[in-house]
Design a protein around this motif. Structure first.
Motif, PDB file in Angstrom:
ATOM      1  N   ALA A  42       0.867  -1.320  -0.076  1.00 40.43           N
ATOM      2  CA  ALA A  42      -0.101   0.024  -0.122  1.00 40.43           C
ATOM      3  C   ALA A  42       1.018   1.141  -0.026  1.00 40.43           C
ATOM      4  N   SER A  43       2.032   1.353   0.482  1.00 38.45           N
ATOM      5  CA  SER A  43       2.829   2.390   0.681  1.00 38.45           C
ATOM      6  C   SER A  43       3.453   2.522  -0.521  1.00 38.45           C
ATOM      7  N   ASP A  44       3.400   1.763  -1.804  1.00 35.34           N
ATOM      8  CA  ASP A  44       3.892   2.153  -3.122  1.00 35.34           C
ATOM      9  C   ASP A  44       2.762   2.738  -3.809  1.00 35.34           C
ATOM     10  N   ALA A  45       1.579   2.780  -3.097  1.00 31.90           N
ATOM     11  CA  ALA A  45       0.281   3.603  -3.964  1.00 31.90           C
ATOM     12  C   ALA A  45       0.619   4.960  -3.738  1.00 31.90           C
ATOM     13  N   THR A  46       1.433   5.693  -4.203  1.00 32.64           N
ATOM     14  CA  THR A  46       1.620   7.192  -4.121  1.00 32.64           C
ATOM     15  C   THR A  46       1.281   7.826  -5.355  1.00 32.64           C
ATOM     16  N   PRO A  47       1.021   9.064  -5.372  1.00 34.41           N
ATOM     17  CA  PRO A  47       0.847   9.790  -6.614  1.00 34.41           C
ATOM     18  C   PRO A  47       2.010   9.938  -7.510  1.00 34.41           C
ATOM     19  N   LYS A  48       3.108   9.806  -6.935  1.00 33.68           N
ATOM     20  CA  LYS A  48       4.372   9.872  -7.577  1.00 33.68           C
ATOM     21  C   LYS A  48       4.669   8.582  -8.456  1.00 33.68           C
ATOM     22  N   ASN A  49       4.339   7.463  -7.811  1.00 33.31           N
ATOM     23  CA  ASN A  49       4.336   6.257  -8.390  1.00 33.31           C
ATOM     24  C   ASN A  49       3.248   5.775  -9.514  1.00 33.31           C
ATOM     25  N   LEU A  50       2.070   6.396  -9.418  1.00 34.53           N
ATOM     26  CA  LEU A  50       1.074   6.312 -10.269  1.00 34.53           C
ATOM     27  C   LEU A  50       0.456   7.376 -10.895  1.00 34.53           C
ATOM     28  N   LYS A  51       1.586   8.253 -11.092  1.00 32.88           N
ATOM     29  CA  LYS A  51       1.029   9.522 -11.824  1.00 32.88           C
ATOM     30  C   LYS A  51       0.941   9.332 -13.504  1.00 32.88           C
ATOM     31  N   THR A  52       1.632   8.440 -14.018  1.00 34.71           N
ATOM     32  CA  THR A  52       1.626   8.349 -15.527  1.00 34.71           C
ATOM     33  C   THR A  52       2.016   6.610 -15.470  1.00 34.71           C
ATOM     34  N   LEU A  53       1.643   6.311 -16.742  1.00 34.95           N
ATOM     35  CA  LEU A  53       2.222   4.857 -17.180  1.00 34.95           C
ATOM     36  C   LEU A  53       3.631   4.754 -16.832  1.00 34.95           C
ATOM     37  N   ASP A  54       4.375   5.796 -17.454  1.00 32.84           N
ATOM     38  CA  ASP A  54       5.791   5.900 -17.135  1.00 32.84           C
ATOM     39  C   ASP A  54       6.226   5.683 -15.924  1.00 32.84           C
ATOM     40  N   SER A  55       5.489   6.390 -15.049  1.00 34.99           N
ATOM     41  CA  SER A  55       5.962   6.170 -13.614  1.00 34.99           C
ATOM     42  C   SER A  55       5.593   4.881 -12.913  1.00 34.99           C
ATOM     43  N   ILE A  56       4.396   4.265 -13.475  1.00 32.24           N
ATOM     44  CA  ILE A  56       4.318   2.703 -13.036  1.00 32.24           C
ATOM     45  C   ILE A  56       5.427   1.727 -13.559  1.00 32.24           C
ATOM     46  N   VAL A  57       5.778   2.053 -14.496  1.00 28.37           N
ATOM     47  CA  VAL A  57       6.854   1.170 -15.309  1.00 28.37           C
ATOM     48  C   VAL A  57       8.004   1.336 -14.727  1.00 28.37           C
ATOM     49  N   ALA A  58       8.488   2.567 -14.093  1.00 27.81           N
ATOM     50  CA  ALA A  58       9.601   2.910 -13.481  1.00 27.81           C
ATOM     51  C   ALA A  58       9.606   2.225 -11.958  1.00 27.81           C
ATOM     52  N   MET A  59       8.470   2.275 -11.271  1.00 29.31           N
ATOM     53  CA  MET A  59       8.003   1.735  -9.955  1.00 29.31           C
ATOM     54  C   MET A  59       8.448   0.116 -10.107  1.00 29.31           C
ATOM     55  N   VAL A  60       7.714  -0.597 -11.255  1.00 32.90           N
ATOM     56  CA  VAL A  60       7.845  -2.103 -11.330  1.00 32.90           C
ATOM     57  C   VAL A  60       9.424  -2.451 -11.563  1.00 32.90           C
ATOM     58  N   GLU A  61      10.046  -1.471 -12.614  1.00 35.32           N
ATOM     59  CA  GLU A  61      11.440  -1.788 -12.837  1.00 35.32           C
ATOM     60  C   GLU A  61      12.290  -1.711 -11.483  1.00 35.32           C
ATOM     61  N   ARG A  62      11.859  -0.864 -10.786  1.00 39.23           N
ATOM     62  CA  ARG A  62      12.795  -0.436  -9.704  1.00 39.23           C
ATOM     63  C   ARG A  62      12.548  -1.684  -8.600  1.00 39.23           C
ATOM     64  N   LYS A  63      11.206  -1.960  -8.407  1.00 43.27           N
ATOM     65  CA  LYS A  63      11.037  -3.460  -7.287  1.00 43.27           C
ATOM     66  C   LYS A  63      11.637  -4.637  -8.111  1.00 43.27           C
ATOM     67  N   ILE A  64      11.943  -4.742  -9.368  1.00 44.68           N
ATOM     68  CA  ILE A  64      12.513  -5.918  -9.903  1.00 44.68           C
ATOM     69  C   ILE A  64      14.024  -6.021  -9.491  1.00 44.68           C
ATOM     70  N   GLN A  65      14.422  -4.907  -9.691  1.00 42.56           N
ATOM     71  CA  GLN A  65      15.741  -4.595  -9.357  1.00 42.56           C
ATOM     72  C   GLN A  65      16.338  -4.950  -7.944  1.00 42.56           C
ATOM     73  N   GLU A  66      15.303  -4.311  -6.904  1.00 40.46           N
ATOM     74  CA  GLU A  66      15.461  -4.654  -5.607  1.00 40.46           C
ATOM     75  C   GLU A  66      15.414  -6.200  -5.201  1.00 40.46           C
ATOM     76  N   LYS A  67      14.574  -6.817  -6.039  1.00 38.05           N
ATOM     77  CA  LYS A  67      14.198  -8.095  -5.790  1.00 38.05           C
ATOM     78  C   LYS A  67      15.743  -9.178  -6.149  1.00 38.05           C
ATOM     79  N   GLU A  68      16.398  -8.790  -7.156  1.00 36.05           N
ATOM     80  CA  GLU A  68      17.597  -9.248  -7.640  1.00 36.05           C
ATOM     81  C   GLU A  68      18.857  -9.367  -6.592  1.00 36.05           C
TER      82      GLU A  68
END
Length: 68
Positions: A42-68
């Motif tokens: 729920a803490s990822d559901a910020t206006p910054k992370n969900l502002k645009t489709l590009d910002s959603i993609v950036a959030m997902v990419e960041r989470k994938i990198q953190e997972k590795e």
């Protein structure tokens, strides 16, 4: 993928977050978590992370990198 689950949301909007209600935000987080095997909270559901489709993609990419 998201458009199929949320057909009434304009994912091309300059401020996507304003088009989402709590169910829409939850749907996005759950869909992306399941699809990419990442942990979105729920803490990822910020206006910054969900502002645009590009910002959603950036959030997902960041989470994938953190997972590795």
């Amino acid at each position: 993928m998201l458009e199929d689950r949320l057909p009434l949301v304009d994912f091309e909007s300059d401020f996507l977050f304003s088009e989402l209600d709590s169910l829409g935000v939850t749907t996005i987080l759950m869909t992306l978590s399941d699809e990419y095997g990442i942990q979105l909270e729920a803490s990822d559901a910020t206006p910054k992370n969900l502002k645009t489709l590009d910002s959603i993609v950036a959030m997902v990419e960041r989470k994938i990198q953190e997972k590795e």
